[in-house]
Motif scaffolding. Structure first.
Motif, PDB file in Angstrom:
ATOM      1  N   PRO A   1     -83.493 -21.180 -67.275  1.00 41.33           N
ATOM      2  CA  PRO A   1     -84.670 -22.022 -67.539  1.00 41.33           C
ATOM      3  C   PRO A   1     -85.054 -22.002 -69.027  1.00 41.33           C
ATOM      4  N   ASP A   2     -85.539 -23.137 -69.520  1.00 38.21           N
ATOM      5  CA  ASP A   2     -85.989 -23.291 -70.919  1.00 38.21           C
ATOM      6  C   ASP A   2     -84.871 -23.079 -71.946  1.00 38.21           C
ATOM      7  N   GLN A   3     -83.628 -23.207 -71.495  1.00 32.88           N
ATOM      8  CA  GLN A   3     -82.496 -23.104 -72.423  1.00 32.88           C
ATOM      9  C   GLN A   3     -81.653 -24.375 -72.263  1.00 32.88           C
ATOM     10  N   PRO A   4     -80.792 -24.685 -73.277  1.00 27.79           N
ATOM     11  CA  PRO A   4     -79.933 -25.870 -73.122  1.00 27.79           C
ATOM     12  C   PRO A   4     -79.175 -25.802 -71.793  1.00 27.79           C
ATOM     13  N   ILE A   5     -79.010 -26.966 -71.157  1.00 32.44           N
ATOM     14  CA  ILE A   5     -78.401 -27.025 -69.821  1.00 32.44           C
ATOM     15  C   ILE A   5     -76.964 -26.506 -69.835  1.00 32.44           C
ATOM     16  N   ASP A   6     -76.282 -26.614 -70.992  1.00 32.87           N
ATOM     17  CA  ASP A   6     -74.863 -26.218 -71.026  1.00 32.87           C
ATOM     18  C   ASP A   6     -74.665 -24.803 -71.562  1.00 32.87           C
ATOM     19  N   LEU A   7     -75.774 -24.038 -71.642  1.00 29.28           N
ATOM     20  CA  LEU A   7     -75.662 -22.665 -72.129  1.00 29.28           C
ATOM     21  C   LEU A   7     -75.118 -21.750 -71.046  1.00 29.28           C
ATOM     22  N   ILE A   8     -74.134 -20.924 -71.425  1.00 30.79           N
ATOM     23  CA  ILE A   8     -73.629 -19.908 -70.506  1.00 30.79           C
ATOM     24  C   ILE A   8     -73.704 -18.548 -71.189  1.00 30.79           C
ATOM     25  N   LEU A   9     -74.325 -17.601 -70.507  1.00 30.50           N
ATOM     26  CA  LEU A   9     -74.341 -16.227 -71.009  1.00 30.50           C
ATOM     27  C   LEU A   9     -73.221 -15.467 -70.317  1.00 30.50           C
ATOM     28  N   GLU A  10     -72.419 -14.776 -71.114  1.00 34.60           N
ATOM     29  CA  GLU A  10     -71.341 -13.979 -70.540  1.00 34.60           C
ATOM     30  C   GLU A  10     -71.682 -12.519 -70.761  1.00 34.60           C
TER      31      GLU A  10
ATOM     32  N   SER B   1     -70.882 -27.599 -74.632  1.00 33.17           N
ATOM     33  CA  SER B   1     -70.644 -28.873 -75.322  1.00 33.17           C
ATOM     34  C   SER B   1     -69.995 -28.670 -76.686  1.00 33.17           C
ATOM     35  N   SER B   2     -70.454 -27.658 -77.429  1.00 33.03           N
ATOM     36  CA  SER B   2     -69.950 -27.480 -78.794  1.00 33.03           C
ATOM     37  C   SER B   2     -69.014 -26.275 -78.920  1.00 33.03           C
ATOM     38  N   HIS B   3     -68.905 -25.495 -77.843  1.00 35.65           N
ATOM     39  CA  HIS B   3     -68.117 -24.255 -77.867  1.00 35.65           C
ATOM     40  C   HIS B   3     -68.599 -23.283 -78.934  1.00 35.65           C
TER      41      HIS B   3
ATOM     42  N   SER C   1     -82.097 -18.199 -63.147  1.00 36.92           N
ATOM     43  CA  SER C   1     -80.756 -18.583 -63.608  1.00 36.92           C
ATOM     44  C   SER C   1     -79.734 -18.426 -62.480  1.00 36.92           C
ATOM     45  N   THR C   2     -78.574 -19.011 -62.692  1.00 36.47           N
ATOM     46  CA  THR C   2     -77.504 -18.947 -61.690  1.00 36.47           C
ATOM     47  C   THR C   2     -76.476 -17.905 -62.126  1.00 36.47           C
ATOM     48  N   LEU C   3     -76.044 -17.061 -61.194  1.00 33.73           N
ATOM     49  CA  LEU C   3     -75.105 -15.989 -61.528  1.00 33.73           C
ATOM     50  C   LEU C   3     -73.778 -16.192 -60.813  1.00 33.73           C
ATOM     51  N   VAL C   4     -72.691 -16.026 -61.532  1.00 36.64           N
ATOM     52  CA  VAL C   4     -71.368 -16.072 -60.897  1.00 36.64           C
ATOM     53  C   VAL C   4     -70.493 -14.943 -61.439  1.00 36.64           C
ATOM     54  N   VAL C   5     -69.452 -14.619 -60.686  1.00 36.60           N
ATOM     55  CA  VAL C   5     -68.482 -13.606 -61.087  1.00 36.60           C
ATOM     56  C   VAL C   5     -67.707 -14.109 -62.302  1.00 36.60           C
ATOM     57  N   GLY C   6     -67.540 -13.253 -63.310  1.00 39.27           N
ATOM     58  CA  GLY C   6     -66.785 -13.629 -64.503  1.00 39.27           C
ATOM     59  C   GLY C   6     -65.321 -13.227 -64.374  1.00 39.27           C
ATOM     60  N   TYR C   7     -64.474 -13.783 -65.247  1.00 39.41           N
ATOM     61  CA  TYR C   7     -63.032 -13.549 -65.109  1.00 39.41           C
ATOM     62  C   TYR C   7     -62.639 -12.097 -65.391  1.00 39.41           C
ATOM     63  N   SER C   8     -63.381 -11.388 -66.264  1.00 43.88           N
ATOM     64  CA  SER C   8     -63.029  -9.995 -66.576  1.00 43.88           C
ATOM     65  C   SER C   8     -63.113  -9.138 -65.331  1.00 43.88           C
ATOM     66  N   LEU C   9     -64.112  -9.432 -64.504  1.00 45.56           N
ATOM     67  CA  LEU C   9     -64.301  -8.666 -63.276  1.00 45.56           C
ATOM     68  C   LEU C   9     -63.136  -8.921 -62.316  1.00 45.56           C
ATOM     69  N   VAL C  10     -62.742 -10.188 -62.218  1.00 48.73           N
ATOM     70  CA  VAL C  10     -61.616 -10.556 -61.359  1.00 48.73           C
ATOM     71  C   VAL C  10     -60.335  -9.865 -61.834  1.00 48.73           C
ATOM     72  N   LEU C  11     -60.121  -9.873 -63.164  1.00 50.28           N
ATOM     73  CA  LEU C  11     -58.923  -9.234 -63.724  1.00 50.28           C
ATOM     74  C   LEU C  11     -58.935  -7.734 -63.469  1.00 50.28           C
ATOM     75  N   SER C  12     -60.103  -7.105 -63.632  1.00 48.08           N
ATOM     76  CA  SER C  12     -60.210  -5.659 -63.400  1.00 48.08           C
ATOM     77  C   SER C  12     -59.862  -5.340 -61.957  1.00 48.08           C
TER      78      SER C  12
END
Length: 189
Positions: free
Chosen positions: A41-50, A62-64, A153-164
């Motif tokens: 919330p209150d952040q750009p829609i395309d922001l992802i926190l890792e 959008s801008s990487h 916010s929405t939470l999902v499993v990240g790739y590092s966890l899957v790799l581990s």
């Protein structure tokens, strides 16, 4: 007696799976992406926190534009699953390396006879090393939605966890394959 000149299949399986497992858990340990937080919330829609176990990054899809070393305002790094992962993942990596050194000495393709005892011992080192990384990966997965995150916010499993996770399983399977070498020791007696 000819067939014993070849490297046993179980050893080959172990020596293929374990280094692959090591590579995956190594990447999983270092890459800051155990969890992804999106639609904050209150952040750009395309922001992802890792979030990883050492670092946090933010990226705008959008801008990487990617920035790591984000401040941990919610005490994420203080959480027990994260702290346990910080201890166990590196310990697992060290143990895996150790196991692979022993395995390499045991398999010794340039010798006529593989050293079954050493290969078996390597398996006994690699098995717990796989478990050591499986524990934090599983625990983190279990607690993933409970670990602090911005409200709404929405939470999902990240790739590092899957790799581990995958790496741990490969190490455990490879370790198991190598422990089968003990079976040969007993037969030789």
């Amino acid at each position: 007696h000819l067939h014993s000149m070849r490297t046993p299949t179980a050893m080959i399986v172990g020596l293929v799976l374990c280094p692959c497992g090591l590579l995956l858990t190594f990447t999983g340990t270092l890459a800051p992406n155990w969890r992804q937080v999106s639609l904050v919330p209150d952040q750009p829609i395309d922001l992802i926190l890792e979030q990883g176990i050492w670092d946090m990054c933010r990226e705008l899809q959008s801008s990487h534009d990617r920035l790591c070393g984000q401040a941990d305002e919610l005490g994420y790094f203080e959480q027990v699953p994260v702290r346990v992962a910080r201890g166990l993942m590196p310990a697992s990596l060290v143990l895996t390396l150790l196991g692979l050194v022993v395995a390499a000495l045991g398999v010794r393709c340039w010798q006529k006879e593989p050293r079954h005892l050493l290969a078996g011992v390597a398996g006994l080192v690699l098995l717990p090393s796989g478990l050591l990384s499986l524990v934090p990966a599983s625990w983190y997965t279990h607690e993933l939605w409970a670990l602090p995150a911005p409200a709404g916010s929405t939470l999902v499993v990240g790739y590092s966890l899957v790799l581990s996770y995958l790496g741990s399983c490969l190490e455990i399977l490879g370790g198991l394959a190598l422990t089968l070498s003990f079976h040969h020791c007993c037969k030789e007696r």
